[in-house]
Structure formats: structure tokens, C-alpha cells
Design a protein around this motif. Structure first.
Motif, PDB file in Angstrom:
ATOM      1  N   LYS A 245       0.867  -1.165   0.000  1.00 52.67           N
ATOM      2  CA  LYS A 245       0.000   0.000   0.000  1.00 52.67           C
ATOM      3  C   LYS A 245       0.904   1.214   0.000  1.00 52.67           C
ATOM      4  O   LYS A 245       2.113   1.107   0.074  1.00 52.67           O
ATOM      5  N   GLN A 246       0.309   2.376  -0.095  1.00 53.30           N
ATOM      6  CA  GLN A 246       1.080   3.608  -0.108  1.00 53.30           C
ATOM      7  C   GLN A 246       2.154   3.609   0.964  1.00 53.30           C
ATOM      8  O   GLN A 246       1.896   3.339   2.122  1.00 53.30           O
ATOM      9  N   GLY A 247       3.384   3.920   0.538  1.00 54.73           N
ATOM     10  CA  GLY A 247       4.457   4.110   1.484  1.00 54.73           C
ATOM     11  C   GLY A 247       5.133   2.857   2.003  1.00 54.73           C
ATOM     12  O   GLY A 247       6.189   2.942   2.586  1.00 54.73           O
ATOM     13  N   GLN A 248       4.550   1.670   1.824  1.00 52.69           N
ATOM     14  CA  GLN A 248       5.197   0.456   2.296  1.00 52.69           C
ATOM     15  C   GLN A 248       6.210   0.001   1.248  1.00 52.69           C
ATOM     16  O   GLN A 248       5.888  -0.075   0.075  1.00 52.69           O
ATOM     17  N   GLN A 249       7.434  -0.280   1.692  1.00 48.40           N
ATOM     18  CA  GLN A 249       8.464  -0.613   0.725  1.00 48.40           C
ATOM     19  C   GLN A 249       9.368  -1.720   1.239  1.00 48.40           C
ATOM     20  O   GLN A 249      10.575  -1.612   1.229  1.00 48.40           O
ATOM     21  N   ALA A 250       8.793  -2.826   1.721  1.00 50.99           N
ATOM     22  CA  ALA A 250       9.596  -3.915   2.277  1.00 50.99           C
ATOM     23  C   ALA A 250      10.520  -4.506   1.224  1.00 50.99           C
ATOM     24  O   ALA A 250      11.645  -4.868   1.528  1.00 50.99           O
ATOM     25  N   ALA A 251      10.067  -4.637  -0.012  1.00 43.70           N
ATOM     26  CA  ALA A 251      10.896  -5.153  -1.095  1.00 43.70           C
ATOM     27  C   ALA A 251      11.371  -3.963  -1.925  1.00 43.70           C
ATOM     28  O   ALA A 251      11.213  -3.936  -3.127  1.00 43.70           O
ATOM     29  N   ALA A 252      11.933  -2.976  -1.256  1.00 48.97           N
ATOM     30  CA  ALA A 252      12.234  -1.698  -1.900  1.00 48.97           C
ATOM     31  C   ALA A 252      13.276  -1.812  -3.006  1.00 48.97           C
ATOM     32  O   ALA A 252      14.364  -2.327  -2.815  1.00 48.97           O
TER      33      ALA A 252
ATOM     34  N   ARG B 243       5.601   6.123  -3.728  1.00 45.34           N
ATOM     35  CA  ARG B 243       5.549   7.589  -3.627  1.00 45.34           C
ATOM     36  C   ARG B 243       4.397   8.170  -4.421  1.00 45.34           C
ATOM     37  O   ARG B 243       3.832   9.189  -4.042  1.00 45.34           O
ATOM     38  N   ALA B 244       4.059   7.515  -5.535  1.00 49.70           N
ATOM     39  CA  ALA B 244       2.955   7.996  -6.367  1.00 49.70           C
ATOM     40  C   ALA B 244       1.601   7.638  -5.773  1.00 49.70           C
ATOM     41  O   ALA B 244       0.570   8.147  -6.218  1.00 49.70           O
ATOM     42  N   GLY B 245       1.600   6.765  -4.782  1.00 51.36           N
ATOM     43  CA  GLY B 245       0.354   6.399  -4.124  1.00 51.36           C
ATOM     44  C   GLY B 245      -0.511   5.429  -4.894  1.00 51.36           C
ATOM     45  O   GLY B 245      -1.698   5.304  -4.606  1.00 51.36           O
ATOM     46  N   VAL B 246       0.070   4.714  -5.861  1.00 56.25           N
ATOM     47  CA  VAL B 246      -0.733   3.752  -6.617  1.00 56.25           C
ATOM     48  C   VAL B 246      -0.752   2.413  -5.887  1.00 56.25           C
ATOM     49  O   VAL B 246       0.186   2.056  -5.183  1.00 56.25           O
ATOM     50  N   ALA B 247      -1.833   1.686  -6.070  1.00 53.77           N
ATOM     51  CA  ALA B 247      -1.950   0.347  -5.484  1.00 53.77           C
ATOM     52  C   ALA B 247      -1.105  -0.611  -6.314  1.00 53.77           C
ATOM     53  O   ALA B 247      -1.160  -0.597  -7.544  1.00 53.77           O
ATOM     54  N   PHE B 248      -0.309  -1.426  -5.629  1.00 54.09           N
ATOM     55  CA  PHE B 248       0.471  -2.432  -6.326  1.00 54.09           C
ATOM     56  C   PHE B 248       0.755  -3.595  -5.395  1.00 54.09           C
ATOM     57  O   PHE B 248       0.609  -3.499  -4.187  1.00 54.09           O
ATOM     58  N   THR B 249       1.146  -4.704  -6.005  1.00 56.38           N
ATOM     59  CA  THR B 249       1.531  -5.907  -5.284  1.00 56.38           C
ATOM     60  C   THR B 249       2.874  -6.341  -5.831  1.00 56.38           C
ATOM     61  O   THR B 249       3.099  -6.259  -7.043  1.00 56.38           O
TER      62      THR B 249
ATOM     63  N   ASP C 288      -2.112   2.942 -14.375  1.00 53.22           N
ATOM     64  CA  ASP C 288      -1.158   3.480 -13.402  1.00 53.22           C
ATOM     65  C   ASP C 288       0.265   3.410 -13.947  1.00 53.22           C
ATOM     66  O   ASP C 288       1.045   4.356 -13.791  1.00 53.22           O
ATOM     67  N   LEU C 289       0.609   2.302 -14.592  1.00 53.58           N
ATOM     68  CA  LEU C 289       1.942   2.181 -15.184  1.00 53.58           C
ATOM     69  C   LEU C 289       2.149   3.261 -16.243  1.00 53.58           C
ATOM     70  O   LEU C 289       3.190   3.922 -16.269  1.00 53.58           O
ATOM     71  N   ALA C 290       1.151   3.449 -17.094  1.00 48.94           N
ATOM     72  CA  ALA C 290       1.258   4.465 -18.145  1.00 48.94           C
ATOM     73  C   ALA C 290       1.409   5.861 -17.540  1.00 48.94           C
ATOM     74  O   ALA C 290       2.233   6.660 -18.000  1.00 48.94           O
TER      75      ALA C 290
END
Length: 170
Positions: free
Chosen positions: A9-16, A25-31, A155-157
Motif C-alpha cells: 500500500k502507499q508508502g510500504q516498501q519492504a521489497a524496496a 511515492r505515487a500512491g498507486v496500489a500495487f503488489t 497506473d503504469l502508463a
């Protein structure tokens, strides 16, 4: 192969990686999806699709080409090849060739097989294959071999400033 799936989720970067940091940082949802990379695998993209149990049409590879002297990123399904003429046309050029791997690595900041369209050292013009719009989410490299990031094609685009065009050849 071992597989791990981590919701981000926003701001989480365990696999940074620079790619996941940019998405966060862009606040997009990703897995993110991690798997054990086999250095002997003949195709990084097909290896990722198989390891993650995803359709090769939903997993996209990031290729760097030279379009009239400008390095340009092409994002196409791993099940397809890049149509260099279509890429040149989509990028507003006349001729495209695959970029020198060393130049691609130096410019993007990633190693071959782990080049992500996100978080590159130098933002390059990007073209996303039109087939991406047929999926709710797609996977692209998250910036290292054995790590994919799944996000919405729109979001990627938006994050890459990509043009969408039919640049894949099956």
C-alpha cells in the motif's frame, strides 16, 4: 520455485527497489511478487510467468531500444516479440533497433533481466503495448531478477508517461 506475494500500500516498501519506491511515492496500489530466479532460465519473462502461475499475456517484459538515436522503453507481453517498426512509428521515429545492453543498464540503472519501466535512473520515452488495456492488472519487473510488480496498466502508463500503441508481434 518458491513464491512470495506481498501486498503493498502507499508508502510500504519492504521489497524496496527504485521501481517499488516510485510506485509507493505515487500512491498507486500495487503488489510485489517474489520468486526464486534460475540463472539458467532461457527467458526471464517466461520464467516469471511460470513461477508466479500467471498467463504470459499478463506478464510484460521491459525492452530498451534505440529509436533514431534516442533510447526508448518498450513494454510488451512476454508471450510476444517487439515489433521494431511499430515501436519506431509509435515513438515518432523512422527506425528502431535493440539498444546495446550495456547502454540500457547504464541508462536505466538496472541489470538486464531486471529492467523495470519504473524508477529508472534517467526517465526514457516509454511505449506500452495496447494489449495491456485488456487486463485489470499486469506484472512488470520490479527492478531485479526474481521480483515483479503488479499494477493497473493505466497506473503504469501514468507513472512512466507512456504512450499506448500496438507494438507487440505474436
Amino acid at each position: 520455485m518458491a513464491r512470495k506475494k506481498q501486498d503493498r500500500k502507499q508508502g510500504q516498501q519492504a521489497a524496496a527497489t527504485p521501481a517499488t519506491v516510485a510506485a509507493g511515492r505515487a500512491g498507486v496500489a500495487f503488489t510485489t511478487h517474489a520468486y526464486t530466479h534460475d540463472p539458467a532460465a532461457p527467458s526471464y519473462g517466461e520464467e516469471a510467468a511460470e513461477a508466479l502461475g500467471l498467463s504470459p499475456e499478463q506478464v510484460f517484459k521491459t525492452l530498451v531500444a534505440d529509436v533514431d538515436g534516442t533510447l526508448t522503453v518498450a513494454v510488451v507481453p512476454v508471450s510476444a516479440s517487439l515489433d521494431l517498426k511499430a515501436l519506431a512509428s509509435a515513438a515518432g521515429g523512422k527506425r528502431a533497433t535493440m539498444a546495446d545492453p550495456a547502454a540500457a543498464e547504464r541508462t536505466t540503472g538496472y541489470v538486464r533481466g531486471g529492467i523495470s519501466p519504473l524508477g529508472q535512473r534517467k526517465r526514457l520515452p516509454t511505449v506500452l503495448d495496447a494489449s495491456a488495456s485488456g487486463h485489470a492488472t499486469i506484472c512488470v519487473s520490479a527492478g531485479r531478477r526474481g521480483l515483479e510488480i503488479e499494477l493497473a496498466p493505466d497506473d503504469l502508463a501514468a507513472l512512466t508517461g507512456a504512450t499506448t500503441a500496438p507494438i507487440a508481434r505474436v
